[in-house]
Design an enzyme around this catalytic site. Structure first.
Site, PDB file in Angstrom:
ATOM      1  N   THR A 206      30.672   4.877 -45.288  1.00  0.00           N
ATOM      2  CA  THR A 206      30.561   5.406 -43.921  1.00  0.00           C
ATOM      3  C   THR A 206      31.613   4.816 -42.993  1.00  0.00           C
ATOM      4  OG1 THR A 206      28.184   5.754 -44.209  1.00  0.00           O
ATOM      5  CG2 THR A 206      28.990   5.669 -41.949  1.00  0.00           C
TER       6      THR A 206
ATOM      7  N   SER B 218      29.349   4.991 -51.471  1.00  0.00           N
ATOM      8  CA  SER B 218      28.855   3.947 -52.378  1.00  0.00           C
ATOM      9  C   SER B 218      27.895   4.450 -53.461  1.00  0.00           C
ATOM     10  CB  SER B 218      28.228   2.793 -51.590  1.00  0.00           C
ATOM     11  OG  SER B 218      27.081   3.193 -50.886  1.00  0.00           O
TER      12      SER B 218
ATOM     13  N   THR C  16      27.269   1.241 -47.501  1.00  0.00           N
ATOM     14  CA  THR C  16      26.113   0.342 -47.413  1.00  0.00           C
ATOM     15  C   THR C  16      25.019   0.621 -48.441  1.00  0.00           C
ATOM     16  OG1 THR C  16      25.106   1.742 -45.709  1.00  0.00           O
ATOM     17  CG2 THR C  16      26.465  -0.109 -44.959  1.00  0.00           C
ATOM     18  N   ASP C  17      24.986   1.823 -49.021  1.00  0.00           N
ATOM     19  CA  ASP C  17      23.874   2.168 -49.918  1.00  0.00           C
ATOM     20  C   ASP C  17      23.792   1.245 -51.131  1.00  0.00           C
ATOM     21  OD1 ASP C  17      23.118   4.175 -48.233  1.00  0.00           O
ATOM     22  OD2 ASP C  17      23.767   5.824 -49.522  1.00  0.00           O
TER      23      ASP C  17
END
Length: 320
Positions: A13, A55, A87-88
Protein backbone atom coordinates in the site's frame (compact mmCIF):
# COMPACT_ATOMS: atom_id res chain seq x y z
CA UNK A 1 28.61 13.50 7.12
CA UNK A 2 25.27 11.92 6.34
CA UNK A 3 24.70 8.34 7.37
CA UNK A 4 24.27 5.81 4.60
CA UNK A 5 21.09 3.70 4.48
CA UNK A 6 20.02 1.02 2.03
CA UNK A 7 16.34 1.45 1.11
CA UNK A 8 14.70 -1.71 -0.26
CA UNK A 9 11.31 -1.12 -1.89
CA UNK A 10 9.16 -4.24 -2.30
CA UNK A 11 5.65 -2.85 -2.89
CA UNK A 12 2.49 -2.75 -0.82
CA UNK A 13 0.00 0.00 0.00
CA UNK A 14 2.88 2.37 0.73
CA UNK A 15 3.65 2.34 -3.01
CA UNK A 16 0.05 2.29 -4.30
CA UNK A 17 -2.50 4.93 -5.24
CA UNK A 18 -6.26 5.28 -4.94
CA UNK A 19 -8.14 5.91 -8.19
CA UNK A 20 -11.33 7.93 -8.73
CA UNK A 21 -13.50 4.90 -7.84
CA UNK A 22 -11.76 4.40 -4.49
CA UNK A 23 -9.86 1.29 -5.61
CA UNK A 24 -6.28 1.07 -4.37
CA UNK A 25 -3.83 -0.42 -6.85
CA UNK A 26 -0.14 -0.46 -7.80
CA UNK A 27 1.28 2.25 -10.04
CA UNK A 28 3.71 1.88 -12.90
CA UNK A 29 6.25 3.89 -10.91
CA UNK A 30 6.75 3.86 -7.15
CA UNK A 31 5.48 7.24 -5.82
CA UNK A 32 8.12 7.15 -3.08
CA UNK A 33 10.80 7.55 -5.75
CA UNK A 34 9.56 11.13 -6.31
CA UNK A 35 10.20 11.94 -2.66
CA UNK A 36 13.82 10.81 -2.50
CA UNK A 37 15.06 14.40 -2.41
CA UNK A 38 13.17 15.00 0.84
CA UNK A 39 14.44 11.71 2.26
CA UNK A 40 18.02 12.53 1.27
CA UNK A 41 17.93 15.31 3.87
CA UNK A 42 17.88 12.60 6.53
CA UNK A 43 20.43 10.15 5.14
CA UNK A 44 22.29 9.16 2.01
CA UNK A 45 20.09 6.49 0.42
CA UNK A 46 21.10 3.54 -1.71
CA UNK A 47 17.86 2.38 -3.32
CA UNK A 48 17.12 -1.23 -4.28
CA UNK A 49 13.80 -2.18 -5.88
CA UNK A 50 13.87 -5.94 -6.50
CA UNK A 51 10.10 -6.20 -7.04
CA UNK A 52 6.84 -4.31 -6.54
CA UNK A 53 4.21 -6.70 -5.18
CA UNK A 54 1.16 -6.54 -2.94
CA UNK A 55 2.23 -8.46 0.15
CA UNK A 56 -0.29 -11.32 -0.39
CA UNK A 57 1.78 -12.06 -3.52
CA UNK A 58 5.06 -12.30 -1.56
CA UNK A 59 6.41 -15.84 -1.24
CA UNK A 60 9.55 -17.31 0.29
CA UNK A 61 11.27 -16.69 -3.05
CA UNK A 62 10.82 -12.93 -2.65
CA UNK A 63 11.76 -13.04 1.03
CA UNK A 64 15.02 -14.79 0.13
CA UNK A 65 15.63 -12.05 -2.44
CA UNK A 66 15.38 -9.44 0.34
CA UNK A 67 17.64 -11.55 2.57
CA UNK A 68 20.28 -11.79 -0.18
CA UNK A 69 20.23 -8.02 -0.74
CA UNK A 70 20.73 -7.42 2.99
CA UNK A 71 23.67 -9.83 3.12
CA UNK A 72 25.23 -8.20 0.06
CA UNK A 73 25.79 -5.09 2.18
CA UNK A 74 27.03 -6.99 5.25
CA UNK A 75 30.65 -5.86 4.99
CA UNK A 76 29.99 -2.45 3.46
CA UNK A 77 30.03 0.89 5.22
CA UNK A 78 26.33 1.43 5.78
CA UNK A 79 24.48 2.40 8.95
CA UNK A 80 21.20 0.57 8.40
CA UNK A 81 18.65 -1.01 6.08
CA UNK A 82 15.00 0.01 5.67
CA UNK A 83 12.50 -2.20 3.84
CA UNK A 84 9.12 -0.97 2.60
CA UNK A 85 6.58 -3.79 2.46
CA UNK A 86 2.85 -4.42 2.27
CA UNK A 87 1.34 -4.81 5.72
CA UNK A 88 -0.70 -8.00 5.17
CA UNK A 89 2.31 -10.31 5.41
CA UNK A 90 4.86 -7.83 6.76
CA UNK A 91 5.16 -9.68 10.07
CA UNK A 92 6.08 -12.94 8.33
CA UNK A 93 8.82 -11.34 6.24
CA UNK A 94 10.10 -9.47 9.29
CA UNK A 95 10.22 -12.61 11.44
CA UNK A 96 11.89 -14.68 8.71
CA UNK A 97 14.62 -12.05 8.35
CA UNK A 98 14.90 -11.80 12.13
CA UNK A 99 15.71 -15.51 12.36
CA UNK A 100 17.97 -15.81 9.31
CA UNK A 101 20.08 -12.64 9.08
CA UNK A 102 23.01 -11.55 11.19
CA UNK A 103 24.44 -8.17 10.25
CA UNK A 104 26.20 -5.38 12.20
CA UNK A 105 23.59 -2.73 11.37
CA UNK A 106 19.87 -2.31 12.16
CA UNK A 107 17.21 -3.73 9.84
CA UNK A 108 13.88 -1.89 9.90
CA UNK A 109 10.73 -2.85 8.01
CA UNK A 110 7.79 -0.51 7.50
CA UNK A 111 4.65 -0.01 5.43
CA UNK A 112 1.47 2.02 5.26
CA UNK A 113 -2.24 1.58 5.83
CA UNK A 114 -3.22 4.39 3.47
CA UNK A 115 -2.09 4.71 -0.12
CA UNK A 116 0.21 7.48 -1.29
CA UNK A 117 -2.53 9.88 -2.44
CA UNK A 118 -5.13 9.30 0.28
CA UNK A 119 -5.85 12.04 2.82
CA UNK A 120 -3.77 11.32 5.90
CA UNK A 121 -1.40 9.01 4.03
CA UNK A 122 1.02 7.49 6.53
CA UNK A 123 3.59 6.03 4.15
CA UNK A 124 6.14 8.82 3.89
CA UNK A 125 5.94 9.56 7.61
CA UNK A 126 6.53 5.90 8.50
CA UNK A 127 9.44 5.75 6.06
CA UNK A 128 11.06 8.85 7.57
CA UNK A 129 10.63 7.39 11.06
CA UNK A 130 12.15 4.11 9.91
CA UNK A 131 15.21 5.81 8.43
CA UNK A 132 15.69 7.66 11.71
CA UNK A 133 15.51 4.38 13.64
CA UNK A 134 17.85 2.61 11.22
CA UNK A 135 20.50 5.29 11.69
CA UNK A 136 20.14 5.24 15.48
CA UNK A 137 23.05 3.62 17.34
CA UNK A 138 20.68 2.19 19.96
CA UNK A 139 18.81 0.21 17.28
CA UNK A 140 21.74 -2.16 16.82
CA UNK A 141 21.60 -5.71 18.19
CA UNK A 142 17.84 -5.69 18.68
CA UNK A 143 16.90 -7.93 15.78
CA UNK A 144 14.66 -6.86 12.93
CA UNK A 145 12.47 -3.93 13.96
CA UNK A 146 8.96 -3.05 12.77
CA UNK A 147 8.35 0.71 12.73
CA UNK A 148 4.96 2.28 12.05
CA UNK A 149 2.85 4.99 13.68
CA UNK A 150 5.66 6.32 15.92
CA UNK A 151 6.22 2.90 17.53
CA UNK A 152 9.11 0.43 17.37
CA UNK A 153 8.25 -3.25 17.70
CA UNK A 154 10.28 -6.44 17.58
CA UNK A 155 9.71 -8.74 14.62
CA UNK A 156 8.96 -11.64 16.96
CA UNK A 157 6.05 -9.86 18.67
CA UNK A 158 4.58 -7.40 16.14
CA UNK A 159 1.36 -8.42 14.45
CA UNK A 160 -1.30 -6.73 12.36
CA UNK A 161 -4.36 -6.28 14.58
CA UNK A 162 -6.73 -4.12 12.52
CA UNK A 163 -7.79 -4.22 8.88
CA UNK A 164 -7.43 -0.49 8.23
CA UNK A 165 -6.36 1.51 11.30
CA UNK A 166 -2.95 3.21 11.07
CA UNK A 167 -2.08 1.86 14.52
CA UNK A 168 -2.69 -1.70 13.35
CA UNK A 169 0.72 -3.08 14.38
CA UNK A 170 0.81 -4.06 18.02
CA UNK A 171 2.81 -6.44 20.20
CA UNK A 172 0.22 -8.29 22.32
CA UNK A 173 1.34 -8.82 25.94
CA UNK A 174 4.59 -6.94 25.42
CA UNK A 175 3.97 -3.63 23.69
CA UNK A 176 6.51 -1.65 21.65
CA UNK A 177 10.17 -1.57 22.71
CA UNK A 178 10.58 2.07 21.72
CA UNK A 179 8.99 5.20 20.30
CA UNK A 180 9.83 7.80 17.69
CA UNK A 181 9.27 11.45 18.60
CA UNK A 182 9.83 14.64 16.64
CA UNK A 183 13.27 15.06 18.17
CA UNK A 184 14.49 11.61 19.17
CA UNK A 185 14.30 7.85 19.00
CA UNK A 186 13.78 6.28 22.44
CA UNK A 187 14.19 2.61 23.37
CA UNK A 188 12.78 1.53 26.73
CA UNK A 189 13.13 -2.25 26.31
CA UNK A 190 15.73 -4.58 24.82
CA UNK A 191 14.97 -8.08 23.50
CA UNK A 192 16.50 -10.76 25.71
CA UNK A 193 16.98 -13.61 23.25
CA UNK A 194 17.94 -13.19 19.61
CA UNK A 195 18.01 -16.33 17.46
CA UNK A 196 19.96 -16.98 14.28
CA UNK A 197 19.69 -19.90 11.87
CA UNK A 198 21.94 -19.71 8.80
CA UNK A 199 19.97 -21.16 5.89
CA UNK A 200 20.17 -20.63 2.14
CA UNK A 201 17.05 -22.42 0.96
CA UNK A 202 13.69 -23.82 2.07
CA UNK A 203 12.22 -26.82 0.31
CA UNK A 204 9.63 -28.01 2.85
CA UNK A 205 5.91 -27.29 3.08
CA UNK A 206 4.15 -26.45 6.34
CA UNK A 207 0.37 -26.15 6.73
CA UNK A 208 -1.37 -23.80 9.16
CA UNK A 209 -4.73 -24.78 10.66
CA UNK A 210 -7.05 -23.04 13.10
CA UNK A 211 -8.93 -25.22 15.58
CA UNK A 212 -12.66 -24.77 16.07
CA UNK A 213 -15.55 -26.33 17.96
CA UNK A 214 -16.45 -29.71 16.47
CA UNK A 215 -13.23 -30.02 14.46
CA UNK A 216 -12.49 -33.55 13.26
CA UNK A 217 -9.55 -35.33 11.61
CA UNK A 218 -10.42 -34.69 7.95
CA UNK A 219 -7.91 -31.90 7.37
CA UNK A 220 -5.16 -33.81 9.16
CA UNK A 221 -5.68 -36.81 6.88
CA UNK A 222 -5.60 -34.48 3.86
CA UNK A 223 -2.32 -32.94 5.03
CA UNK A 224 -0.84 -36.41 5.46
CA UNK A 225 -2.00 -37.51 2.00
CA UNK A 226 -0.68 -34.30 0.40
CA UNK A 227 2.76 -35.08 1.87
CA UNK A 228 3.23 -31.91 3.86
CA UNK A 229 6.41 -31.75 5.94
CA UNK A 230 4.94 -30.07 9.01
CA UNK A 231 1.80 -28.60 10.57
CA UNK A 232 1.11 -25.64 12.85
CA UNK A 233 -2.20 -25.67 14.72
CA UNK A 234 -3.76 -22.64 16.35
CA UNK A 235 -5.32 -24.58 19.21
CA UNK A 236 -8.13 -23.68 21.58
CA UNK A 237 -7.39 -21.83 24.80
CA UNK A 238 -4.15 -22.84 26.54
CA UNK A 239 -3.47 -25.56 23.98
CA UNK A 240 -6.36 -27.99 23.56
CA UNK A 241 -8.13 -29.70 20.65
CA UNK A 242 -11.52 -31.37 20.15
CA UNK A 243 -11.33 -35.15 20.76
CA UNK A 244 -12.27 -36.00 17.16
CA UNK A 245 -8.95 -34.56 15.97
CA UNK A 246 -6.87 -37.14 17.82
CA UNK A 247 -6.97 -39.86 15.16
CA UNK A 248 -5.73 -37.33 12.62
CA UNK A 249 -3.00 -36.17 14.98
CA UNK A 250 -1.84 -39.76 15.41
CA UNK A 251 -1.92 -40.29 11.64
CA UNK A 252 0.47 -37.37 11.18
CA UNK A 253 2.76 -38.52 13.96
CA UNK A 254 2.87 -42.02 12.47
CA UNK A 255 4.29 -40.39 9.33
CA UNK A 256 6.83 -38.51 11.47
CA UNK A 257 5.30 -35.17 10.48
CA UNK A 258 6.12 -32.57 13.17
CA UNK A 259 3.20 -30.67 14.70
CA UNK A 260 3.63 -27.32 16.44
CA UNK A 261 0.87 -25.99 18.67
CA UNK A 262 0.10 -22.34 19.41
CA UNK A 263 -3.02 -20.76 20.85
CA UNK A 264 -5.65 -19.10 18.70
CA UNK A 265 -6.03 -16.60 21.57
CA UNK A 266 -4.71 -13.11 21.01
CA UNK A 267 -2.72 -13.16 24.25
CA UNK A 268 -1.08 -15.86 26.31
CA UNK A 269 1.12 -18.91 25.79
CA UNK A 270 0.03 -22.44 24.88
CA UNK A 271 0.99 -24.95 27.59
CA UNK A 272 0.19 -28.56 28.46
CA UNK A 273 -2.16 -27.87 31.36
CA UNK A 274 -5.40 -29.80 30.81
CA UNK A 275 -5.58 -33.57 31.29
CA UNK A 276 -8.88 -34.40 29.57
CA UNK A 277 -9.13 -36.11 26.15
CA UNK A 278 -7.71 -33.68 23.61
CA UNK A 279 -6.22 -31.54 26.37
CA UNK A 280 -2.69 -30.22 26.32
CA UNK A 281 -1.33 -33.00 28.55
CA UNK A 282 -2.42 -35.68 26.09
CA UNK A 283 -1.24 -33.69 23.08
CA UNK A 284 2.19 -33.24 24.64
CA UNK A 285 2.39 -36.98 25.31
CA UNK A 286 1.67 -37.60 21.60
CA UNK A 287 4.77 -35.60 20.70
CA UNK A 288 3.23 -32.26 19.77
CA UNK A 289 5.59 -29.30 20.15
CA UNK A 290 4.26 -26.37 22.20
CA UNK A 291 5.50 -23.03 20.90
CA UNK A 292 6.52 -20.32 23.32
CA UNK A 293 4.07 -17.51 22.59
CA UNK A 294 4.33 -17.24 18.79
CA UNK A 295 1.22 -16.71 16.70
CA UNK A 296 0.28 -19.16 13.95
CA UNK A 297 1.90 -17.44 10.93
CA UNK A 298 5.18 -16.91 12.79
CA UNK A 299 5.23 -20.46 14.15
CA UNK A 300 4.84 -21.63 10.54
CA UNK A 301 7.81 -19.50 9.48
CA UNK A 302 9.89 -20.85 12.34
CA UNK A 303 8.96 -24.47 11.58
CA UNK A 304 9.96 -23.96 7.93
CA UNK A 305 13.33 -22.62 9.07
CA UNK A 306 13.69 -25.38 11.66
CA UNK A 307 13.08 -28.07 9.05
CA UNK A 308 15.73 -26.47 6.84
CA UNK A 309 18.35 -26.13 9.57
CA UNK A 310 17.79 -28.93 12.11
CA UNK A 311 19.98 -32.00 11.64
CA UNK A 312 17.08 -34.22 12.58
CA UNK A 313 13.48 -33.79 13.63
CA UNK A 314 14.34 -34.57 17.26
CA UNK A 315 16.13 -31.20 17.43
CA UNK A 316 12.99 -29.28 16.47
CA UNK A 317 11.70 -29.24 20.06
CA UNK A 318 14.75 -27.31 21.21
CA UNK A 319 14.15 -24.60 18.62
CA UNK A 320 10.69 -23.84 19.99
Amino acid sequence: MKKKVVLIHTGGTISMSEDETGAVKPLEHNPLSHQLKELMNIAELLVEEPFQLPSPHVTLKEIFTIKNIIEKYQSQNIQGIVITHGTDTLEETAYFLDLTTKVPFPIVITGAMRSSNQIGSDGLYNLISSIRVATCEEAKNKGVLVVLNDEIHTASNATKTHTSNVSTFQSPQYGPIGVVTKKSVFFHHTPMNLEYYPIDHISKRVALLKAHAGMDSSLFYAIRDLHYDGVVIEALGQGNLPPDTLDGIRALKNKNIPIVLVSRCFNGIAEDVYAYIGGGKQLKSLGIIFSNGLNGPKARIKLLIALASAKDKENLVEMF
